[in-house]
Design a protein around this motif. Structure first.
Motif, mmCIF file in Angstrom:
data_model
loop_
_atom_site.group_PDB
_atom_site.id
_atom_site.type_symbol
_atom_site.label_atom_id
_atom_site.label_comp_id
_atom_site.label_asym_id
_atom_site.label_seq_id
_atom_site.Cartn_x
_atom_site.Cartn_y
_atom_site.Cartn_z
ATOM 1 N N GLY A 71 -5.307 0.218 3.320
ATOM 2 C CA GLY A 71 -4.735 0.123 4.658
ATOM 3 C C GLY A 71 -5.330 -0.995 5.482
ATOM 4 O O GLY A 71 -5.188 -1.043 6.699
ATOM 5 N N VAL A 72 -6.066 -1.932 4.818
ATOM 6 C CA VAL A 72 -6.667 -3.047 5.541
ATOM 7 C C VAL A 72 -5.703 -4.225 5.518
ATOM 8 O O VAL A 72 -5.047 -4.488 4.507
ATOM 9 N N VAL A 73 -5.608 -4.917 6.651
ATOM 10 C CA VAL A 73 -4.685 -6.058 6.731
ATOM 11 C C VAL A 73 -5.135 -7.146 5.751
ATOM 12 O O VAL A 73 -6.314 -7.485 5.688
ATOM 13 N N THR A 74 -4.242 -7.672 4.969
ATOM 14 C CA THR A 74 -4.556 -8.814 4.103
ATOM 15 C C THR A 74 -3.865 -10.040 4.666
ATOM 16 O O THR A 74 -2.720 -9.967 5.120
ATOM 17 N N SER A 85 3.696 -0.003 6.454
ATOM 18 C CA SER A 85 3.141 -0.889 7.466
ATOM 19 C C SER A 85 3.490 -0.369 8.855
ATOM 20 O O SER A 85 4.612 0.082 9.067
ATOM 21 N N LEU A 122 -0.592 -4.779 4.190
ATOM 22 C CA LEU A 122 -1.810 -3.975 4.091
ATOM 23 C C LEU A 122 -2.151 -3.788 2.627
ATOM 24 O O LEU A 122 -1.251 -3.724 1.785
ATOM 25 N N ASP A 123 -3.475 -3.689 2.318
ATOM 26 C CA ASP A 123 -3.832 -3.408 0.928
ATOM 27 C C ASP A 123 -3.888 -1.907 0.722
ATOM 28 O O ASP A 123 -3.510 -1.128 1.596
ATOM 29 N N THR A 178 0.619 3.508 2.242
ATOM 30 C CA THR A 178 1.033 3.816 3.609
ATOM 31 C C THR A 178 1.990 2.729 4.081
ATOM 32 O O THR A 178 1.771 1.550 3.819
ATOM 33 N N GLY A 209 0.834 -1.205 0.000
ATOM 34 C CA GLY A 209 0.000 0.000 0.000
ATOM 35 C C GLY A 209 0.862 1.245 0.000
ATOM 36 O O GLY A 209 2.081 1.177 0.194
#
Lengths: 254, 312
Positions: B24-27, B13, B20-21, B11, B9
């Motif tokens: 900003g969501v954890v994958t 980590s 993160l995708d 941003t 991403g």
């Protein structure tokens, strides 16, 4: 002056607990009486007895000269009143509840019109106009078509006052009308009651609002442990209570 | 099984090693759930085996099912089943309201009688009741009204009066009324006492308070289970075939007793039952959704009162 409500040596028990011991009290027509006292002192029970929501165990209550819950035949015999007769007696008093108890399936207007239309069988148009006038008198002309769920607590309680007035009772009973309200709504409900007091209707108000009692009440009664421990003109009772217990109660209230 | 895209991403980590995708969501990868996978495969295999064995079974004559699906006798049976169910639910509901009102009564005798009724008709199996009503003539050969000690009497022959349809209707409705009484009573109890008190305080008699204030509110609680009872009654109505009630199953039985196509005609009946119940269940679903919406709106009112301290 003949009393409009005359309570004589009233006793009431719930199971083994006697909550009213020989309570006697009379209210004159047009009088505003505030009943103060600690929780559990029997104020609400006494009020509910006047309206026959509780059955009394001993003593009697005369409402407009008629014994509540009884009828007299022309030979002077006393009979237990039938449900229809009790309903007719209740119509002489209006009641405002702590929890409002508005009918949630009816609009504000429907709540006020219910008794005139379905109890007194007045013509719908007439009842509707009267109900709209009553709602306007408590400042709710714009909310007539709203359901109780969409009204604030203060608005609901003012609808309840209008509903209690709809059968043209000469007596209004208030059971802690502001105790269930958020503080922000208390003022508007007390305001509506203040306006009512000026109309000359007889009011019996069970309340915790000492300030309101001082302003509006003609007389104040103080109850404790199922007895009336002081009763008299508002100024006298609130400023110079006759008994030590009444004085102790009032001191805690300030 | 599912694969994480693991795109880096924009941003950074927050801690190293957590992907993160772009949002900003954890994958993360999902591990294979072996027990669930095995269970799924097993159920699929069994279902397929069943479907094949039924579909290719030469003893099961699908063409005959097709012939009889819209047979006039079957259609009459469908109509009778619907008539029986609707009429018994309606009758049971009225009787249920009456019984529930009796259970609220101040008269202990009325309360006891209502309680006895509910106990009696719940204790007796429906089949037994149906046979009992059908054979009422054995107990009372003539039914009628009369004044004892006088010749005044109007009566009818019980066998002429209690046809299989009437016996079926009586059995289903009287049995169902006991359950309806409990449903209506539950609905009445769900309305706060304050509603009755408010109704009394504006000069209503207890009866009028029940009719005009309590029942209209209780109906929201009552309608969904009544829908349920209707569906159950529709299925239970097949029991009337043992007294030849003329319902869907009776008609199917009549036909297969002549042509011996038992399974085919049972499938015809089943298809009709499933169709009717699917339609009523859908209706029931939407009705319940509607009811729960209006109930939620209505309960808002109770809010402030709950905070209030109880006062004797």
């Amino acid at each position: 002056m003949n009393a409009i409500i005359d309570i004589h040596k009233l006793k009431k028990s719930f199971g083994a607990v006697e909550v009213l011991h020989d309570v006697s009290l009379s209210v004159s027509p047009g009088e505003v009486l505030c009943v103060l006292g600690p929780s559990g002192s029997g104020k609400t029970t006494m009020l509910r007895c006047i309206n026959q929501l509780e059955t009394i165990d001993a003593g009697y209550i005369l409402v407009e000269g008629e014994p509540a819950g009884f009828t007299r035949d022309h030979q002077g015999g006393v009979w237990l009143a039938t449900e229809a007769e009790r309903a007719a007696q209740r119509r002489k008093t209006g009641m405002v509840f702590q929890g409002f108890n508005l009918f949630p399936h009816l609009t504000a207007l429907g709540n006020v019109m219910e008794a005139p239309v379905h109890v007194l069988h007045r013509p719908r148009a007439e009842a509707r106009q009267q109900a709209l006038d009553l709602l306007a008198s408590v400042g709710l002309a714009d909310h007539a078509h709203k359901y109780p769920a969409h009204l604030s607590g203060g608005q609901q309680q003012r609808v309840a006052i209008a509903r209690a007035l709809a059968c043209d009772p000469r007596i209004l009973l208030f059971d802690e009308p502001t105790s269930a309200l958020d503080p922000e709504w208390v003022g508007e409900v007390l305001g509506a009651m203040r306006d009512l007091a000026k109309t000359g209707i007889t009011m019996v108000i069970v309340t915790h609002e000492v300030g309101f009692a001082r302003d509006v009440a003609d007389r104040v009664a103080i109850m404790a442990d199922g007895e009336i421990i002081d009763c008299g003109p508002a100024e006298r009772v609130l400023d110079h209570p006759a008994t030590a217990r009444a004085e102790a109660f009032l001191r805690r209230r300030h | 099984m599912t694969d994480a895209t693991g795109l880096a991403g924009p941003t950074p980590s927050p801690s190293p090693g957590i992907p993160l995708d772009a949002r900003g969501v954890v994958t993360a990868r999902r591990p294979v759930n072996w027990p669930r996978l095995i269970a799924t495969l097993a159920v699929l295999a069994i279902s397929a085996a069943l479907a094949v064995s039924i579909g290719t079974n030469e003893n099961l004559h699908w063409d005959i099912v097709g012939t009889y699906l819209f047979h006039p006798q079957i259609l009459i049976g469908v109509v009778v089943t619907l008539q029986l169910s609707i009429a018994s639910v309606a009758f049971a509901f009225c009787l249920g309201v009456l019984l529930a009102a009796m259970q609220q009564s101040k008269s202990p005798l009325l309360r006891i009688m209502a309680g006895f009724y509910v106990w009696f008709f719940r204790a007796l199996p429906l089949v037994v009741q149906l046979i009992l009503w059908f054979n009422l003539a054995l107990l009372f050969p003539v039914l009628g009204l009369g004044i004892p000690g006088t010749p005044l009497f109007v009566g009818w022959d019980t066998n002429a009066l209690i046809t299989p349809f009437v016996a079926a209707l009586l059995g289903l409705a009287l049995h169902e009324a006991a359950y309806m009484a409990e449903i209506v009573r539950g609905g009445i109890l769900s309305v706060p006492d304050g509603q009755t008190e408010a109704a009394l305080s504006i000069g209503m008699t207890p009866g009028k308070a029940l009719r005009r204030i309590v029942l209209p509110q209780a109906i929201r609680v009552i309608i969904p289970p009544v829908g349920n009872q209707f569906i159950m009654l529709l299925k239970a109505s097949a029991l009337v075939s043992i007294i030849g009630g003329g319902d869907l199953l009776t008609k199917a039985q009549n036909i297969y007793s002549l042509n011996y196509e038992v399974i085919a005609l049972l499938i015809v009946a089943s298809i009709w039952y499933m169709a009717i119940i699917s339609i009523t269940s859908t209706g029931q679903y939407f009705l319940e959704k509607r009811m729960s919406r209006s109930t939620r709106a209505a309960t808002v009112q109770g809010g402030p009162a709950i905070r209030a301290s109880a006062e004797v």
